[in-house]
Write a protein that holds these residues in place. Sequence first.
Motif, PDB file in Angstrom:
ATOM      1  N   GLU A   1       0.813 -10.303  -7.204  1.00  0.00           N
ATOM      2  CA  GLU A   1       2.161  -9.905  -7.618  1.00  0.00           C
ATOM      3  C   GLU A   1       3.203 -10.910  -7.131  1.00  0.00           C
ATOM      4  OE1 GLU A   1       2.658  -7.498  -9.868  1.00  0.00           O
ATOM      5  OE2 GLU A   1       0.488  -7.221  -9.857  1.00  0.00           O
TER       6      GLU A   1
ATOM      7  N   GLU B   1      -0.937  -5.726 -20.435  1.00  0.00           N
ATOM      8  CA  GLU B   1       0.174  -5.695 -19.479  1.00  0.00           C
ATOM      9  C   GLU B   1       1.458  -5.295 -20.204  1.00  0.00           C
ATOM     10  OE1 GLU B   1       0.156  -9.586 -17.590  1.00  0.00           O
ATOM     11  OE2 GLU B   1       0.748  -8.648 -15.705  1.00  0.00           O
TER      12      GLU B   1
ATOM     13  N   ILE C   1       2.981  -1.512  -4.686  1.00  0.00           N
ATOM     14  CA  ILE C   1       1.590  -1.933  -4.463  1.00  0.00           C
ATOM     15  C   ILE C   1       0.961  -0.991  -3.426  1.00  0.00           C
ATOM     16  CG2 ILE C   1       0.089  -3.759  -3.567  1.00  0.00           C
ATOM     17  CD1 ILE C   1       2.202  -5.788  -4.522  1.00  0.00           C
ATOM     18  N   MET C   2       1.765  -0.661  -2.391  1.00  0.00           N
ATOM     19  CA  MET C   2       1.242   0.214  -1.329  1.00  0.00           C
ATOM     20  C   MET C   2       0.991   1.627  -1.876  1.00  0.00           C
ATOM     21  SD  MET C   2       1.254  -2.062   0.993  1.00  0.00           S
ATOM     22  CE  MET C   2       0.913  -1.227   2.528  1.00  0.00           C
TER      23      MET C   2
ATOM     24  N   MET D   1      -9.977 -13.333 -12.590  1.00  0.00           N
ATOM     25  CA  MET D   1      -9.868 -12.324 -13.635  1.00  0.00           C
ATOM     26  C   MET D   1      -8.532 -11.590 -13.487  1.00  0.00           C
ATOM     27  SD  MET D   1     -12.907 -12.680 -15.078  1.00  0.00           S
ATOM     28  CE  MET D   1     -13.402 -11.220 -15.991  1.00  0.00           C
TER      29      MET D   1
ATOM     30  N   TYR E   1       6.718  -7.639 -12.454  1.00  0.00           N
ATOM     31  CA  TYR E   1       5.775  -7.775 -11.343  1.00  0.00           C
ATOM     32  C   TYR E   1       6.003  -6.577 -10.431  1.00  0.00           C
ATOM     33  CZ  TYR E   1      10.066 -10.000  -9.648  1.00  0.00           C
ATOM     34  OH  TYR E   1      11.367 -10.277  -9.355  1.00  0.00           O
ATOM     35  N   ALA E   2       4.960  -6.184  -9.717  1.00  0.00           N
ATOM     36  CA  ALA E   2       5.064  -4.984  -8.885  1.00  0.00           C
ATOM     37  C   ALA E   2       5.794  -5.294  -7.577  1.00  0.00           C
ATOM     38  CB  ALA E   2       3.672  -4.453  -8.586  1.00  0.00           C
ATOM     39  N   SER E   3       6.544  -4.324  -7.088  1.00  0.00           N
ATOM     40  CA  SER E   3       7.187  -4.485  -5.785  1.00  0.00           C
ATOM     41  C   SER E   3       6.181  -4.136  -4.695  1.00  0.00           C
ATOM     42  CB  SER E   3       8.403  -3.576  -5.678  1.00  0.00           C
ATOM     43  OG  SER E   3       7.979  -2.228  -5.609  1.00  0.00           O
ATOM     44  N   LEU E   4       6.465  -4.599  -3.485  1.00  0.00           N
ATOM     45  CA  LEU E   4       5.556  -4.322  -2.363  1.00  0.00           C
ATOM     46  C   LEU E   4       5.379  -2.824  -2.117  1.00  0.00           C
ATOM     47  CD1 LEU E   4       3.731  -5.319  -0.119  1.00  0.00           C
ATOM     48  CD2 LEU E   4       5.736  -5.766   1.288  1.00  0.00           C
ATOM     49  N   PRO E   5       6.466  -2.039  -2.093  1.00  0.00           N
ATOM     50  CA  PRO E   5       6.260  -0.588  -1.898  1.00  0.00           C
ATOM     51  C   PRO E   5       5.378   0.027  -2.990  1.00  0.00           C
ATOM     52  CG  PRO E   5       8.577  -1.143  -1.605  1.00  0.00           C
ATOM     53  CD  PRO E   5       7.899  -2.388  -2.100  1.00  0.00           C
TER      54      PRO E   5
ATOM     55  N   LYS F   1       3.159 -13.686  -9.525  1.00  0.00           N
ATOM     56  CA  LYS F   1       3.896 -13.371 -10.761  1.00  0.00           C
ATOM     57  C   LYS F   1       5.400 -13.529 -10.541  1.00  0.00           C
ATOM     58  CE  LYS F   1       0.625  -9.905 -12.378  1.00  0.00           C
ATOM     59  NZ  LYS F   1       0.472  -8.452 -12.546  1.00  0.00           N
ATOM     60  N   LEU F   2       5.867 -13.059  -9.390  1.00  0.00           N
ATOM     61  CA  LEU F   2       7.292 -13.199  -9.082  1.00  0.00           C
ATOM     62  C   LEU F   2       7.666 -14.684  -9.040  1.00  0.00           C
ATOM     63  CD1 LEU F   2       9.217 -11.274  -6.294  1.00  0.00           C
ATOM     64  CD2 LEU F   2       9.566 -13.695  -6.630  1.00  0.00           C
TER      65      LEU F   2
ATOM     66  N   LYS G   1      -2.217   2.371  -3.994  1.00  0.00           N
ATOM     67  CA  LYS G   1      -3.502   2.550  -3.323  1.00  0.00           C
ATOM     68  C   LYS G   1      -3.901   4.016  -3.219  1.00  0.00           C
ATOM     69  CE  LYS G   1      -2.708  -0.500   0.223  1.00  0.00           C
ATOM     70  NZ  LYS G   1      -3.089  -1.163   1.466  1.00  0.00           N
TER      71      LYS G   1
ATOM     72  N   GLU H   1      14.477  -7.656  -3.357  1.00  0.00           N
ATOM     73  CA  GLU H   1      14.420  -6.446  -4.189  1.00  0.00           C
ATOM     74  C   GLU H   1      13.001  -5.921  -4.321  1.00  0.00           C
ATOM     75  OE1 GLU H   1      16.392  -7.239  -7.942  1.00  0.00           O
ATOM     76  OE2 GLU H   1      18.170  -7.859  -6.795  1.00  0.00           O
ATOM     77  N   ALA H   2      12.039  -6.827  -4.370  1.00  0.00           N
ATOM     78  CA  ALA H   2      10.649  -6.391  -4.502  1.00  0.00           C
ATOM     79  C   ALA H   2      10.061  -5.958  -3.158  1.00  0.00           C
ATOM     80  CB  ALA H   2       9.812  -7.504  -5.126  1.00  0.00           C
ATOM     81  N   GLY H   3      10.880  -6.011  -2.103  1.00  0.00           N
ATOM     82  CA  GLY H   3      10.457  -5.457  -0.811  1.00  0.00           C
ATOM     83  C   GLY H   3       9.616  -6.375   0.050  1.00  0.00           C
ATOM     84  N   TYR H   4       9.383  -7.610  -0.406  1.00  0.00           N
ATOM     85  CA  TYR H   4       8.451  -8.466   0.333  1.00  0.00           C
ATOM     86  C   TYR H   4       8.988  -8.905   1.689  1.00  0.00           C
ATOM     87  CZ  TYR H   4       5.560  -8.475  -3.777  1.00  0.00           C
ATOM     88  OH  TYR H   4       4.767  -8.063  -4.809  1.00  0.00           O
TER      89      TYR H   4
ATOM     90  N   ALA I   1       7.510  -1.929   4.691  1.00  0.00           N
ATOM     91  CA  ALA I   1       6.161  -1.630   4.202  1.00  0.00           C
ATOM     92  C   ALA I   1       5.182  -1.395   5.345  1.00  0.00           C
ATOM     93  CB  ALA I   1       5.663  -2.766   3.318  1.00  0.00           C
TER      94      ALA I   1
ATOM     95  N   THR J   1      -3.556  -2.675 -10.486  1.00  0.00           N
ATOM     96  CA  THR J   1      -2.392  -3.470 -10.892  1.00  0.00           C
ATOM     97  C   THR J   1      -1.480  -2.619 -11.781  1.00  0.00           C
ATOM     98  OG1 THR J   1      -3.710  -5.482 -10.814  1.00  0.00           O
ATOM     99  CG2 THR J   1      -1.650  -5.598 -12.060  1.00  0.00           C
TER     100      THR J   1
END
Lengths: 383, 249
Positions: A11, B40, B191-192, B33, B185-189, A14-15, B195, A43-46, A58, B74
């Motif tokens: 991800e 998407e 992605i968590m 892959m 694209y996915a944000s970190l929160p 992708k960003l 799960k 914004e995406a929290g990284y 996170a 994803t």
Amino acid sequence: MTESHTAIREEVAKLCQQFPGEYWRAKDRDRAYPGEFVAALTEAGYLAALIPEEYGGAGLPLSGAAAILEEIQRQGGNGGACHAQMYIMGTLLRHGSDAQKAQYLPRIATGELRLQAFGVTEPTSGTDTLALKTTAVRDGDDYVVNGQKIWTSRAEHSDLMLLLARTSPRDQVAKRTDGLSVLLVDMRAAVGNGLTIRPIDTMMNHATTEVFFDNLRVPAANLIGTEGQGFRYILSGMNAERILIAAECIGDAKWFIDKASAYAKERQVFGRPIGQNQGIQFPIARAYAQMRAAELMVHDAIRQYEAGENAGAEANMAKMLAAEASWAAGEACIQTHGGFGFAAEYDIERKFRETRLYQVAPISTNLILSYVAEHVLGMPRSY
Amino acid sequence: MKILVPVKRVVDYNVKVRVKSDGTGVDLANVKMSMNPFDEIAVEEAIRLKEKGIATEIVVVSIGVQQSQETLRTALAMGADRAILVVTDVTTESLTVAKILAKVAAEEQPGLIILGKQAIDDDANQTGQMLAALLGWPQGTFASAVVPNGDRVAVTREVDGGLETVDLKLPAVVTTDLRLNEPRYASLPNIMKAKSKPLASKTPADYGVDPTPRLTITKVVEPAKRSAGTKVKTVDELIEKLKNAGAIA
């Protein structure tokens, strides 16, 4: 690395694809801060990866942050514009009061407050941190700060600064490491009121500055931990910083190696790909081996850090080896590309300049060797 | 309205694929892959419909090897609600996939099925159409706009002559074209959170479908290398050369 880190890497990649080489070249040419990129990451929290969930982050282990930063570099970007937002807060998290943590961490997690300036190095003390001359003298409910810092990166793009200053004169402390304190300085209110920031033009686009304090009043409530214990607090954050910078260097090395091997396969000279020549192959292959060895040391340092062990030696060695590996990979990449390696549109010369920094900052190779010689091998202290 | 989004795990679009030396297929060893890019776009469209308050739940489904789980994660990280993995190690053919999807649809009762117009590995461009036929639902293929309205959906299709809008009665099948949207694209929160979202594991047998391939690939070859062209100075010279090459009379 765990499965979730694979997802994080994908991800982040992708960003980063939204910020291609043209973006970074334009910022580099104009010496401009990559604000759009930093905003997207925020914004995406990284950038809140390491902040515990209870404060809105996170709550990832260090390996998660390392994966994020490595991927940014691997995609051709430069995390140096904001990587410190991830880890400077560690000092506040470990040593701040509950009230301070509740006041600042949630807003650092959202990015509303940027804490990515770290005022430690001074023009006359350099790496000899205990010799720093900036003073903070208690006056009523405030500390009055006077002095100067240099190589304070991102000061113009940060709301808060973590400042290390002397609160007790060097000749009046029981232990030589006593007498320094950590203050959280709100720079938004301070600029023009005792705080002056002057940008320094450097060989790459890295928003570094020198900072002057002239009777700057900082509320005593902004003292982190106990007065006089600041040096220890700063040291405890350095291993994380070194490991994360090492991960960035691994990302740089992978970028250089990908570029070099792809070009060597495509570029035809004398009727065959230049990558068929061992003179071209070997430096790239060697750089790959060097990168992999450094990467293993980074993983070992992360493992120790996450297990709560003292990762001092491995964090230092990982930073040194990774910075040398990224440089070797950059060298192989520019040589493989010949004249084109120097053309800005290939991004190689930019990355080449950028990755060179990490043999000097945040700690120079010689100081790492001194550390290993003294603390691992038991030889006499050399400085 | 529930939306069902089938997704496929394929070779990443950035990978330069290599044909296996025995010509039986493409070499997949150590190859990155990813989710099929058209899928998407389908996931993104479903999420946008949910953000607009039109969709209430997004279920993603994949049919393939165990690692397709990553592809589903994803989609969950992007914003889908739950996932179904139908595990099979055999090469999945369009009709097999369509049959399984028809059974999933019968069970889930979605109002809309959105899927990629084709997968970038075999480029078959069949599954959506076969699925609509098996279900007896209307279909809007190659969509560049999807606008649900009550019990109907207007789908703008990219056709050879330009754009064509069809008005379909729900439930319906929509396949996505490239210009429908740009996936996030996915944000970190997220992605968590992904799960811990539910992921059900099934087999083709659970749906009464036999996945054994009915087609045989006889040979896979790399496209022929382009030979060098020549430059001409005038139109007359061009016509002369084309005549000599037998391209024009």
